[in-house]
Design an enzyme around this catalytic site. Structure first.
Site, short mmCIF file in Angstrom:
data_model
loop_
_atom_site.label_atom_id
_atom_site.label_comp_id
_atom_site.label_asym_id
_atom_site.label_seq_id
_atom_site.Cartn_x
_atom_site.Cartn_y
_atom_site.Cartn_z
N ASN A 113 0.49 -8.46 4.28
CA ASN A 113 0.60 -7.64 3.24
C ASN A 113 -0.25 -6.36 3.27
OD1 ASN A 113 -1.76 -9.08 2.74
ND2 ASN A 113 -1.30 -9.71 0.76
N GLU B 292 -18.59 -8.87 0.15
CA GLU B 292 -17.37 -8.18 1.17
C GLU B 292 -18.00 -6.99 1.89
OE1 GLU B 292 -13.65 -10.58 -0.87
OE2 GLU B 292 -13.49 -8.38 -0.42
N LYS C 42 -5.16 -4.55 7.10
CA LYS C 42 -4.59 -5.85 7.83
C LYS C 42 -3.89 -5.30 9.17
CE LYS C 42 -4.90 -8.62 3.86
NZ LYS C 42 -4.52 -9.97 3.06
N ARG D 54 1.18 -2.21 -0.90
CA ARG D 54 1.80 -3.35 -0.18
C ARG D 54 3.44 -3.14 -0.37
NH1 ARG D 54 -2.27 -7.91 -2.79
NH2 ARG D 54 -3.61 -8.01 -0.96
N HIS E 292 -6.07 -5.67 1.75
CA HIS E 292 -6.92 -6.31 1.12
C HIS E 292 -7.75 -5.60 0.13
CE1 HIS E 292 -10.06 -9.33 0.18
NE2 HIS E 292 -10.87 -8.48 0.33
N TYR F 165 -12.32 -15.29 4.40
CA TYR F 165 -11.41 -15.86 3.38
C TYR F 165 -11.96 -17.10 3.04
CZ TYR F 165 -8.05 -12.20 3.74
OH TYR F 165 -7.44 -10.89 3.33
N ARG G 107 -7.06 -2.78 -6.56
CA ARG G 107 -6.13 -3.78 -6.64
C ARG G 107 -4.85 -3.33 -7.39
NH1 ARG G 107 -7.43 -9.05 -4.78
NH2 ARG G 107 -5.59 -9.52 -5.92
P1 IDP Z 1 -4.98 -11.10 -2.82
O1 IDP Z 1 -5.30 -10.61 -1.28
O2 IDP Z 1 -3.82 -10.41 -3.48
O3 IDP Z 1 -6.24 -11.07 -3.41
P2 IDP Z 1 -5.25 -14.01 -2.35
O4 IDP Z 1 -4.60 -15.03 -3.58
O5 IDP Z 1 -6.67 -13.92 -2.58
O6 IDP Z 1 -4.42 -12.66 -2.68
O7 IDP Z 1 -4.75 -14.32 -0.95
C1 IDP Z 1 -5.40 -13.90 0.08
C2 IDP Z 1 -4.47 -13.68 1.28
O8 IDP Z 1 -3.87 -15.07 1.79
C3 IDP Z 1 -3.25 -12.56 0.75
O9 IDP Z 1 -3.62 -11.23 0.76
C4 IDP Z 1 -2.29 -13.20 1.75
O10 IDP Z 1 -2.27 -12.30 2.94
C5 IDP Z 1 -2.58 -14.58 2.06
N1 IDP Z 1 -1.59 -15.60 0.98
C6 IDP Z 1 -1.75 -15.43 -0.22
N2 IDP Z 1 -0.86 -16.41 -0.75
C7 IDP Z 1 0.05 -16.80 0.50
C8 IDP Z 1 1.32 -17.64 0.54
O11 IDP Z 1 1.53 -17.94 -0.69
N3 IDP Z 1 1.73 -17.62 1.61
C9 IDP Z 1 0.95 -17.10 2.70
N4 IDP Z 1 -0.06 -16.38 2.42
C10 IDP Z 1 -0.53 -16.20 1.41
MG MG Z 2 -8.15 -12.14 -2.89
#
Ligand code: IDP
Ligand code: MG
Length: 383
Positions: free
Chosen positions: A205, A219, A101, A195, A208, A139, A175
């Site tokens: 973070n 994807e 990212k 991360r 992905h 997304y 993951r």
């Molecule tokens: P993941 O990337 O670990 O699968 P997801 O829940 O799918 O997490 O969320 C997608 C992305 O959205 C996260 O990687 C992060 O960049 C962002 N995100 C998730 N939760 C939050 C939040 O509570 N605040 C701000 N950004 C968030």
């Molecule tokens: Mg996700």
């Protein structure tokens, strides 16, 4: 326990014969007992390669979509030829989509090194600059979440890198390797994770990873399928662009990440475009045409350049005139011969990563007027 002498995997491979303008199909057998291969021309029902050990070919090179180089031909593995091979390989070669990212792009090289060290193979790799619509589409499952707009803003800020990774259990392993979604939680609970090391906070973070087999396919297709045309990130600048190739031997040795990180750390250069390519011999000869008859290593250079995947990069020299830009990057890459480079210019890329004149880790544009031409070859013509 001794391995059954006859136990073998079977694959269907294709090769585009540009002289005959046709696709040739082969069956390749890989014998597990002694790591030998044998190839048959399917149409003519003739043996193409008698059972033998083939230098540089290993079992892990074979999975659907991989490219192997035999007799200077780039052959693509298009399917598994029997159920035994399929079931063994589906387990061993799971694919997932990883993304670096915007907040971690400056550390992309170190992240790639970590990916390689953790046993993932890189089947595809490309830098993108997502539009708002593209980020929203990627997304879209999170469309109704409160963090959606912030996430979309963040994702289209700077370049990102998409990577198709291959490994047994790739989806879950990646993951786990990424760590928890929130980078601060990651630093507490999984300090070695990507991360934890490279992420910023809950939104920014670093990386992905696909969360299921179904989404991995979706994807991977989003970035590397033929369905969507992304705007090129290349700048094609007559004054600033030059072309850098991380050569196949370096990619195979898993030093792509280290080389890339050195480039990213150098404040004189920016990365315009970056993509993994597998060049046919004809393409490699085209690309190196200017050296034909000039450099005695020309043929060996063509062979090296078409011997497996390579990474092409558009290098943008910052704040310099044309003459200076290409020369500045050449200077950083160092003398053609790594042995000379090690003595005269020990800090250059070739001194650090090259082996010999052919396997000298990097090709870079030599003449200022060729910079943009070489970039266009990869990021325009070969697209
Ligand atoms: P993941 O990337 O670990 O699968 P997801 O829940 O799918 O997490 O969320 C997608 C992305 O959205 C996260 O990687 C992060 O960049 C962002 N995100 C998730 N939760 C939050 C939040 O509570 N605040 C701000 N950004 C968030
Ligand atoms: Mg996700």
């Amino acid at each position: 326990m001794a391995i059954d002498q006859k136990a073998r995997y079977a694959y269907i491979l294709e090769y585009y014969d540009s002289q005959a303008e046709m696709i040739r199909r082969y069956q390749l057998l890989y014998f597990l007992a002694d790591d030998t291969i044998e190839m048959h021309d399917i149409k003519n029902r003739r043996i193409f390669l008698k059972r033998c050990q083939y230098d540089g070919i290993k079992l892990s090179d074979f999975f659907v979509g991989s490219i192997v180089n035999i007799y200077s031909r780039n052959l693509t593995v298009v399917e598994y030829a029997d159920e035994f091979t399929r079931s063994a390989n589906v387990k061993n070669h799971q694919r997932t989509l990883a993304m670096i990212k915007p907040d971690a792009f400056k550390n992309a090289g170190s992240i790639i090194s970590a990916i390689n060290n953790a046993g993932f193979r890189i089947a595809n790799m490309k830098v993108f600059s997502l539009s708002r619509t593209e980020a929203e589409e990627f997304y879209s499952v999170h469309r109704n979440r409160e963090f959606f707009d912030g996430l979309v803003d963040f994702m289209q800020q700077k370049p990102i890198m998409a990577l198709e990774l291959v490994k047994s259990n790739a989806i879950l392993d990646w993951r786990a390797f990424m760590g928890p979604t929130n980078s601060n939680t990651a630093r507490q609970n999984a300090p070695k994770s990507i991360r934890a090391r490279y992420g910023t906070d809950g939104r920014m973070n670093a990386v992905h990873g696909s969360d299921s087999a179904e989404n991995a396919i979706k994807e991977i297709n989003f970035f590397f399928g033929t369905g969507h045309k992304f705007t090129s990130t290349a700048q094609f600048s007559d004054s600033a662009s030059s072309c850098c190739l991380i050569k196949p031997h370096a990619f195979k040795e898993n030093i792509t990440g280290e080389i890339l990180q050195e480039i990213l750390n150098n404040k004189n250069f920016a990365i315009g475009a970056l993509q993994l390519f597998s060049l046919s011999k004809e393409n490699a000869a085209d690309m190196l045409e200017v050296y034909k008859g000039v450099i005695s290593e020309y043929v060996a250079m063509v062979d090296e350049l078409s011997s497996g995947p390579l990474i092409a990069i558009e290098i943008i020299a910052k704040g310099t005139d044309k003459q200076h830009g290409v020369n500045q990057f050449r200077d950083f890459v160092g003398p053609f011969d790594p042995q000379i480079a090690k003595i005269l210019r020990p800090n250059t890329l070739r001194a650090k990563f090259g082996i010999n004149k052919i396997r000298n880790a990097i090709h870079c544009t030599d003449l200022p007027e060729d910079g943009n031409l070489e970039v266009e070859y990869f990021f325009h013509l070969l697209q």
